[in-house]
Design a protein around this motif. Structure first.
Motif, short mmCIF file in Angstrom:
data_model
loop_
_atom_site.label_atom_id
_atom_site.label_comp_id
_atom_site.label_asym_id
_atom_site.label_seq_id
_atom_site.Cartn_x
_atom_site.Cartn_y
_atom_site.Cartn_z
N ASP A 184 0.83 -1.22 0.00
CA ASP A 184 0.00 0.00 0.00
C ASP A 184 0.87 1.27 0.00
O ASP A 184 0.53 2.26 0.65
N GLY A 185 2.00 1.20 -0.68
CA GLY A 185 2.86 2.38 -0.80
C GLY A 185 3.78 2.61 0.37
O GLY A 185 4.60 3.55 0.34
N ALA A 186 3.68 1.80 1.44
CA ALA A 186 4.52 1.99 2.62
C ALA A 186 5.58 0.88 2.69
O ALA A 186 5.42 -0.20 2.13
N VAL A 187 6.68 1.19 3.40
CA VAL A 187 7.78 0.24 3.55
C VAL A 187 7.67 -0.45 4.91
O VAL A 187 7.55 0.23 5.94
N TYR A 188 7.72 -1.78 4.90
CA TYR A 188 7.61 -2.56 6.13
C TYR A 188 8.83 -3.48 6.25
O TYR A 188 9.47 -3.84 5.26
N ILE A 189 9.10 -3.87 7.51
CA ILE A 189 10.03 -4.96 7.77
C ILE A 189 9.32 -5.95 8.68
O ILE A 189 8.46 -5.58 9.48
N GLU A 190 9.67 -7.22 8.54
CA GLU A 190 9.17 -8.24 9.44
C GLU A 190 10.33 -9.17 9.77
O GLU A 190 11.22 -9.39 8.95
N TRP A 191 10.34 -9.68 10.99
CA TRP A 191 11.44 -10.51 11.44
C TRP A 191 10.93 -11.57 12.39
O TRP A 191 9.90 -11.41 13.04
N TRP A 192 11.69 -12.67 12.46
CA TRP A 192 11.34 -13.74 13.38
C TRP A 192 12.58 -14.63 13.58
O TRP A 192 13.48 -14.69 12.76
N ALA A 193 12.61 -15.28 14.72
CA ALA A 193 13.65 -16.26 15.04
C ALA A 193 12.98 -17.59 15.33
O ALA A 193 11.77 -17.67 15.57
N ARG A 194 13.79 -18.64 15.31
CA ARG A 194 13.24 -19.97 15.53
C ARG A 194 12.57 -20.03 16.90
O ARG A 194 13.15 -19.66 17.91
N GLY A 195 11.31 -20.47 16.93
CA GLY A 195 10.58 -20.59 18.18
C GLY A 195 9.89 -19.33 18.61
O GLY A 195 9.25 -19.29 19.67
N GLU A 196 10.00 -18.24 17.81
CA GLU A 196 9.35 -16.98 18.16
C GLU A 196 8.33 -16.61 17.08
O GLU A 196 8.45 -17.01 15.93
N ARG A 197 7.34 -15.80 17.47
CA ARG A 197 6.33 -15.38 16.51
C ARG A 197 6.88 -14.27 15.62
O ARG A 197 7.80 -13.55 16.00
#
Length: 408
Positions: free
Chosen positions: A24-37
């Motif tokens: 939607d025109g915006a910049v996002y980041i997402e992250w996760w580690a093993r065993g975490e949401r």
């Protein structure tokens, strides 16, 4: 939510991972580690090359910190530490200029790393390296024929890597090399005496030789601005503003050592030299173009050969290691004696500490002037027994003992 675009993935499967994307025109980041949401965060409301790069930098920094936390301090070796330090140096900005470190600086880092891994055990746990082992390595380097300056710079690089590991990225709990003494770097401080400079300048201008205009222009800019030879060789006509009366030494030239653009005023002597160069201008962009290939600037070894010939013509003794940098020292000394070290530092475009510690050299004239001042302070001094004159006494009645009258 609309489909994602500009997707970039970071990390490895089973370890810390992250994505950068646009939605939607915006910049996002997402992250996760093993065993975490999985977690998500908006970085910018608009998607541009700059905002996406900023998001990438945030992810890279977060993953690097996660990796450091996952790396046991007890297994990090000296080789690992130096490798990470150099890898980080390739992308971090200089604290002095704010720009990326120059390729020459990174090359010196790599050379220092190679020397250390030759004289230190690269498998040593970094946290367990001791000052005694480093001192033994320093002695071994000297015995192998490495110059004192090379040894000192190499150990300074090692200490900088450890400070970075402790204070900036928290790879180590404490600095085991804290307090290690490094010998000072004593650079060669060769300088032309004022009489020698006078003889060379007189020979150059009073008896000019055909085809010497390049060398003459180089000497003038060295003498007046204290520029390094590589800076003068790299001058282009776009750096010369004869109408505005300025000359620019650019930051991107090797001789600038990463310092920002330096704009200096033209004086009659330098303007005359540049006008002479302008009379010989070709299609080349260089002020001092190579006489065989105008697409290149003049060669450095050619200029040094001209300097040696000028010394012989002027009757100046050739001293090994004394060259164009001696003009920079001579100029710094002259300006410092007339106007003070701060003026000298600003004019040659170097730090005050470097100017005072490296470039300013005592001259015979300054020593004689100091001796004259001291003679005025102790007018009756002879045979090493200073006579301090009290208020209201004459020179004949002054005592040879250091007595201070009441109320003085």
């Amino acid at each position: 939510m609309s489909p994602r675009t500009h997707i970039r993935k970071f990390g490895t499967k089973g370890q810390h991972r992250a994505n950068r994307f646009v939605c939607d025109g915006a910049v996002y980041i997402e992250w996760w580690a093993r065993g975490e949401r999985r977690r998500q965060q908006k970085i910018a409301d608009t998607s541009t090359k700059v905002t996406r790069a900023a998001a990438d930098a945030i992810i890279e920094d977060a993953l690097a910190r996660a990796q450091r936390r996952a790396t046991p301090i007890t297994t990090l070796t000296v080789s690992d530490l130096l490798g990470r330090y150099n890898a980080d140096a390739a992308r971090r900005p200089s604290h002095r200029t704010g720009e990326r470190l120059r390729p020459d600086t990174l090359r010196l880092y790599a050379e220092a790393q190679a020397v250390l891994l030759r004289y230190l055990d690269p498998t040593t746990v970094a946290q367990r390296l001791r000052r005694g082992a480093v001192r033994v390595a320093m002695d071994t380097m000297r015995q192998a024929g490495l110059a004192d300056g090379t040894v000192a710079r190499t150990i300074q690089y090692l200490k900088a890597a450890y400070r970075w590991a402790v204070h900036e990225v928290e790879l180590l709990e404490h600095n085991p090399l804290d307090g290690l003494k490094v010998p000072p770097i004593r650079a060669a401080r060769l300088v032309y005496a004022p009489a020698e400079l006078g003889a060379m300048v007189s020979e150059l201008f009073e008896r000019p030789r055909r085809g010497e205009w390049r060398f003459r222009t180089l000497i003038v800019l060295e003498l007046v601005y204290g520029a390094r030879i590589s800076q003068v060789r790299a001058l282009e006509w776009r750096d010369v503003d004869l109408d505005g009366g300025t000359l620019t030494f650019r930051q991107d030239v090797i001789g600038s050592k990463g310092q920002r653009d330096r704009i200096v005023p033209l004086i009659p002597l330098t303007r005359q030299a540049l006008l002479e160069a302008l009379n010989h201008r070709t299609e080349s962009r260089w002020v001092l173009w190579h006489w065989r290939d105008a697409a290149r600037s003049v060669r450095e070894d050619t200029m040094y050969a001209s300097l040696r010939r000028l010394e012989r013509r002027a009757g100046v003794e050739h001293v090994e290691g004394r060259g164009f940098h001696a003009f920079r020292r001579g100029l710094a000394t002259l300006v410092a004696e007339r106007l003070g070290p701060k003026h000298a530092s600003d004019w040659i475009h170097d730090t005050l500490a470097t100017t005072v510690g490296t470039y300013i050299q005592p001259t015979t004239e300054s020593m004689e002037a100091t001796a004259a001042v001291l003679a005025e302070l102790w007018p009756g001094a002879e045979m090493g027994k200073p006579a301090v004159r009290r208020a209201g006494t004459t020179e004949a009645s002054s005592s040879t003992s250091m007595q201070i009258s009441p109320g003085a």
